[in-house]
Design a protein around this motif. Structure first.
Motif, PDB file in Angstrom:
ATOM      1  N   LEU A  25      51.500  31.453  80.802  1.00 39.24           N
ATOM      2  CA  LEU A  25      52.378  31.457  82.557  1.00 39.24           C
ATOM      3  C   LEU A  25      54.214  30.732  82.298  1.00 39.24           C
ATOM      4  CD1 LEU A  25      49.163  31.405  84.043  1.00 39.24           C
ATOM      5  CD2 LEU A  25      50.408  33.638  83.761  1.00 39.24           C
ATOM      6  N   GLN A  30      56.219  33.455  85.066  1.00 40.11           N
ATOM      7  CA  GLN A  30      54.932  33.849  86.171  1.00 40.11           C
ATOM      8  C   GLN A  30      54.401  31.987  85.828  1.00 40.11           C
ATOM      9  OE1 GLN A  30      53.503  37.911  86.003  1.00 40.11           O
ATOM     10  NE2 GLN A  30      54.515  37.981  84.488  1.00 40.11           N
ATOM     11  N   HIS A  32      53.305  30.558  87.986  1.00 37.52           N
ATOM     12  CA  HIS A  32      51.812  29.809  89.348  1.00 37.52           C
ATOM     13  C   HIS A  32      50.797  31.315  88.871  1.00 37.52           C
ATOM     14  CE1 HIS A  32      53.076  33.960  91.561  1.00 37.52           C
ATOM     15  NE2 HIS A  32      52.049  34.087  92.412  1.00 37.52           N
ATOM     16  N   CYS A  33      49.438  30.476  89.569  1.00 37.77           N
ATOM     17  CA  CYS A  33      47.763  31.636  87.940  1.00 37.77           C
ATOM     18  C   CYS A  33      47.861  32.132  89.522  1.00 37.77           C
ATOM     19  CB  CYS A  33      47.684  29.806  88.229  1.00 37.77           C
ATOM     20  SG  CYS A  33      47.968  28.635  87.201  1.00 37.77           S
ATOM     21  N   ARG A  34      47.661  31.216  90.917  1.00 38.01           N
ATOM     22  CA  ARG A  34      46.809  31.431  91.953  1.00 38.01           C
ATOM     23  C   ARG A  34      47.848  31.749  93.045  1.00 38.01           C
ATOM     24  NH1 ARG A  34      43.676  28.782  95.634  1.00 38.01           N
ATOM     25  NH2 ARG A  34      44.536  26.733  94.878  1.00 38.01           N
ATOM     26  N   PRO A  41      52.090  29.701  96.452  1.00 34.71           N
ATOM     27  CA  PRO A  41      51.703  30.004  95.480  1.00 34.71           C
ATOM     28  C   PRO A  41      50.844  28.449  94.424  1.00 34.71           C
ATOM     29  CG  PRO A  41      54.460  30.264  95.879  1.00 34.71           C
ATOM     30  CD  PRO A  41      53.799  30.198  97.067  1.00 34.71           C
ATOM     31  N   CYS A  54      45.026  25.485  88.492  1.00 40.63           N
ATOM     32  CA  CYS A  54      45.034  26.838  87.310  1.00 40.63           C
ATOM     33  C   CYS A  54      44.126  28.010  87.163  1.00 40.63           C
ATOM     34  CB  CYS A  54      45.778  26.047  86.273  1.00 40.63           C
ATOM     35  SG  CYS A  54      44.074  25.435  85.159  1.00 40.63           S
ATOM     36  N   VAL A  56      42.661  31.245  86.535  1.00 42.02           N
ATOM     37  CA  VAL A  56      43.450  32.872  86.761  1.00 42.02           C
ATOM     38  C   VAL A  56      42.005  33.715  86.220  1.00 42.02           C
ATOM     39  CG1 VAL A  56      45.253  32.193  85.801  1.00 42.02           C
ATOM     40  CG2 VAL A  56      43.544  32.769  84.374  1.00 42.02           C
ATOM     41  N   ARG A  78      46.553  36.728  88.316  1.00 43.14           N
ATOM     42  CA  ARG A  78      46.183  35.154  88.855  1.00 43.14           C
ATOM     43  C   ARG A  78      45.010  35.917  90.287  1.00 43.14           C
ATOM     44  NH1 ARG A  78      50.909  37.698  88.703  1.00 43.14           N
ATOM     45  NH2 ARG A  78      53.053  35.813  88.101  1.00 43.14           N
TER      46      ARG A  78
END
Length: 82
Positions: A25, A30, A32-34, A41, A54, A56, A78
């Motif tokens: 990621l 990108q 940010h995971c969620r 973010p 983290c 996902v 995400r």
């Protein structure tokens, strides 16, 4: 160095075999995971699975990006604010 193909948020990427999803990621831009409940973010923080920032969705299953190694064909999305 062997490259594997996977998708992140619907976009195709090639990453080095053996790296974590969190590293993939980050290298894809990108990181940010969620999104949090307040739509902020969230990204990997502790790197060892304790904080669970983290989260996902990988192939339809919620997982921790910092604790999951990339595999060819993975579909990474995400996570919502769960």
């Amino acid at each position: 160095m062997k490259l594997i193909s996977l998708t992140i948020a619907g976009l195709p990427y090639q990453v080095q075999e053996g790296i974590t999803v969190a590293a993939a990621l980050s290298s894809s831009g990108q990181d940010h995971c969620r999104m949090s409940v307040s739509q902020q973010p969230r990204a990997a923080f502790c790197g060892m699975g304790v904080c669970q920032e983290c989260r996902v969705i990988i192939d339809g299953i919620q997982r921790l990006a910092c604790q999951t190694l990339c595999q060819g064909g993975m579909k990474i999305e995400r996570s919502g604010n769960k």
